[in-house]
Design an enzyme around this catalytic site. Structure first.
Site, PDB file in Angstrom:
ATOM      1  NE  ARG A 365      -4.177  -0.040   1.402  1.00 58.91           N
ATOM      2  CZ  ARG A 365      -4.268   1.390   2.158  1.00 58.91           C
ATOM      3  NH1 ARG A 365      -3.299   1.617   3.179  1.00 58.91           N
ATOM      4  NH2 ARG A 365      -5.069   2.200   1.763  1.00 58.91           N
ATOM      5  CB  CYS A 396      16.298  -5.527  -5.049  1.00 59.20           C
ATOM      6  SG  CYS A 396      17.566  -6.564  -4.338  1.00 59.20           S
TER       7      CYS A 396
HETATM    8  N1  LLP Z   1     -17.836  -3.491  -2.638  1.00 61.91           N
HETATM    9  C1  LLP Z   1     -16.977  -3.162  -3.707  1.00 61.91           C
HETATM   10  C2  LLP Z   1     -17.666  -3.568  -5.014  1.00 61.91           C
HETATM   11  C3  LLP Z   1     -15.809  -2.692  -3.718  1.00 61.91           C
HETATM   12  O1  LLP Z   1     -15.108  -2.907  -4.987  1.00 61.91           O
HETATM   13  C4  LLP Z   1     -15.036  -2.836  -2.365  1.00 61.91           C
HETATM   14  C5  LLP Z   1     -13.780  -2.229  -2.169  1.00 61.91           C
HETATM   15  C6  LLP Z   1     -15.821  -2.977  -1.279  1.00 61.91           C
HETATM   16  C7  LLP Z   1     -17.065  -3.361  -1.455  1.00 61.91           C
HETATM   17  C8  LLP Z   1     -15.163  -2.890   0.049  1.00 61.91           C
HETATM   18  O2  LLP Z   1     -14.666  -1.366   0.357  1.00 61.91           O
HETATM   19  P1  LLP Z   1     -14.020  -1.194   1.590  1.00 61.91           P
HETATM   20  O3  LLP Z   1     -14.974  -0.962   2.677  1.00 61.91           O
HETATM   21  O4  LLP Z   1     -12.847  -1.826   2.127  1.00 61.91           O
HETATM   22  O5  LLP Z   1     -13.604   0.201   1.461  1.00 61.91           O
HETATM   23  N2  LLP Z   1      -6.739  -1.698  -2.487  1.00 61.91           N
HETATM   24  C9  LLP Z   1      -7.300  -0.640  -2.197  1.00 61.91           C
HETATM   25  C10 LLP Z   1      -8.571  -0.686  -1.658  1.00 61.91           C
HETATM   26  C11 LLP Z   1      -9.623  -1.190  -3.046  1.00 61.91           C
HETATM   27  C12 LLP Z   1     -10.930  -1.092  -2.696  1.00 61.91           C
HETATM   28  C13 LLP Z   1     -11.456  -1.825  -3.674  1.00 61.91           C
HETATM   29  N3  LLP Z   1     -13.127  -2.135  -3.502  1.00 61.91           N
HETATM   30  C14 LLP Z   1      -6.379  -0.222  -0.727  1.00 61.91           C
HETATM   31  O6  LLP Z   1      -5.497  -0.891  -0.411  1.00 61.91           O
HETATM   32  O7  LLP Z   1      -6.786   0.936  -0.190  1.00 61.91           O
END
Ligand code: LLP
Length: 480
Positions: A365, A396
């Site tokens: 992240r 690396c």
């Molecule tokens: N529902 C859908 C359709 C989503 O695309 C996501 C997250 C969630 C629920 C859950 O969202 P949350 O409550 O966790 O915000 N990799 C990124 C976050 C990407 C989120 C993608 N979708 C990070 O590390 O910040």
């Protein structure tokens, strides 16, 4: 233990401890930096779930993902109870397993009454293998493969259809192969994902007519979409879905979303589709640093319920079954990562780098999103904060920096450095870059630690490698 050192220097550990008091038992995990069970024990060590982190590290090694069961369960209950409290209709919270998908986490969520949102065949297989009931599993994705769709249909879960291609594919699959394969004539249970035109960044949002997003149907095509769906006997469209973003601190975007979605439901009904479910997605943010100030779980749920109830009353519609699918705010704060401190490099007048035994492969992240984290040294929690150190990974790659300019106590090789709030999107986005084995993960509760993800071995790393016969040679000491 006070939060400031006698010399006026801040004490490193206690300033991050959860703000739990006897008066406030309903503390929202996403508003804390450390898991709810965190303590500093008599050895001045960090303790989570009744387990001394330095002992866990001796037993399981580093890097180690540590998940506090109580924090995860508390977040699950707060979502569930808030909907029960503020919503007069039926509700179902789904855990967005993309945040961390593994058998144990799916099982804990399911035991707390949650369903699971999955976005791939792999996440679906994990949820099913954990024993999650298919009627509580929802499959997302903007480009689901035929294999994924077949697994979904055979398992009897709900498919959240993202686009016209998928909709047409499902209709034709049902009439050609699926009926024969499953022996079932039941229509495929689907929801439709729509792009609401509400775009969220962490601290601001905009509302536009057309949103540039790869996900979901264009709401300008609702007439066409709803009349197509109403004519298909192969599918049973039970509701609508939208998700506006992640790590959101504002409350207005979800209020706007809730209102728009009820209006869509009403339109669907007027075009012959009596849909009964509404899924407002996830997105509630968590605290990664002292300055982050997300609303509590209850504060997020309440306005959504209110807006939907009011809008349904005005439009004279029955209350839909209300679903949401948080990921980060359920599991983010429950997780921490422990590393062992190794080498360091002092560049006079510029910076001091301190390296740990993991990095961008276990937490991508910071390098991907410039995300900011906070560290503590688990074996000297009350040591004063006197240093500004940059915590580097061991990859690396110069950009492999976990934390830039961290304000922390003096550290030496062998110390256990813990990074907070790593429960979401760390393990699930981990890689084997530089062929580092993925770390182990343990769940802690009441002084007990259980392995939930085995540490990868070097054998695991070459498990999928194939050495073609013609490259096996005695010269290299490898014979067929
Ligand atoms: N529902 C859908 C359709 C989503 O695309 C996501 C997250 C969630 C629920 C859950 O969202 P949350 O409550 O966790 O915000 N990799 C990124 C976050 C990407 C989120 C993608 N979708 C990070 O590390 O910040």
């Amino acid at each position: 233990m006070g939060s400031t050192h006698p010399a006026g220097v801040q004490n490193s550990g206690s300033k991050y401890l959860p703000q739990v008091s006897s008066k406030n038992t309903n503390i929202s995990p996403n508003q804390q930096l450390l898991p709810l069970t965190t303590k500093i024990n008599s050895h001045d060590h960090l303790e989570v779930g009744g387990c001394d982190i330095t002992t866990l590290v001796q037993q399981f090694g580093t890097p180690l993902y540590i998940l506090d069961e109580e924090t995860l369960r508390t977040a699950c209950r707060q979502y569930r109870d808030s909907f029960k409290h503020y919503y007069q209709g039926e509700s179902q919270v789904l855990y967005a397993s993309k945040a961390l998908s593994c058998l144990a986490v799916c099982a804990i969520a399911a035991l707390e009454g949650l369903g699971i949102d999955v976005v791939s065949g792999g996440e679906l297989y994990t949820a099913l293998s954990a024993g999650v009931s298919p009627d509580k599993i929802y499959l997302h994705g903007n480009n689901k493969s035929h294999e994924e769709l077949i697994l979904a249909i055979q398992s009897g879960i709900t498919i959240v259809v993202d686009n016209w291609y998928e909709l047409h594919t499902l209709v034709s699959m049902k009439s050609s192969v699926i009926g024969n394969m499953t022996g079932s004539n039941d229509p495929i249970r689907i929801m439709l994902r729509l792009t609401p035109g509400i775009e969220c960044h962490t601290h601001e949002y905009i509302r536009t007519g057309h949103l540039d997003s790869k996900f979901g149907f264009d709401p300008n095509q609702l007439d066409e979409l709803f009349s197509f769906v109403s004519k298909q006997s192969a599918i049973n469209c039970v509701g609508l879905h939208a998700h506006i973003g992640s790590q959101i601190f504002e409350r207005q975007p979800h209020r706007d979303l809730a209102l728009v979605m009820v209006q869509w439901l009403s339109k669907a009904a007027s075009l012959g589709n009596a849909m009964t479910e509404l899924n407002v997605g996830g997105g509630l943010g968590i605290k990664y640093t002292e300055s982050d100030d997300p609303p509590s779980i209850e504060e997020w749920v309440k306005p959504i319920c209110e807006v939907i109830q009011e809008a349904c009353a005005v439009l004279n519609m029955p209350l839909p079954k209300l679903l949401c699918e948080p990921g980060r705010s359920l599991i983010g704060t429950a997780g921490i990562t422990a590393y062992t401190v190794g080498s360091s490099k002092v560049i006079p007048d510029i910076r001091t780098y301190v390296a740990v035994d993991g990095g961008m492969s276990d937490n991508p992240r910071p390098i991907t999103y410039q995300s900011v984290y906070r560290p503590v040294i688990a074996n000297q929690m009350s040591a004063p904060i006197t240093e500004t150190l940059t915590i580097a990974g061991k990859h690396c790659e110069s950009g492999d920096i976990l934390i830039k300019n961290a304000q922390m106590s003096k550290t030496k090789p062998g110390d256990i450095l813990v990074v907070m709030a790593t429960g979401a999107y760390n393990y699930s986005m981990a890689s084997n870059y530089n062929r580092l084995p993925r770390p182990a993960a343990v769940v802690v509760a009441n002084g007990e630690a259980n392995l939930i993800l085995r540490r990868e071995t070097y054998q695991d790393l070459i498990k999928q490698d194939c050495l073609p016969e013609r490259l096996k040679s005695k010269e290299l000491g490898v014979s067929s």
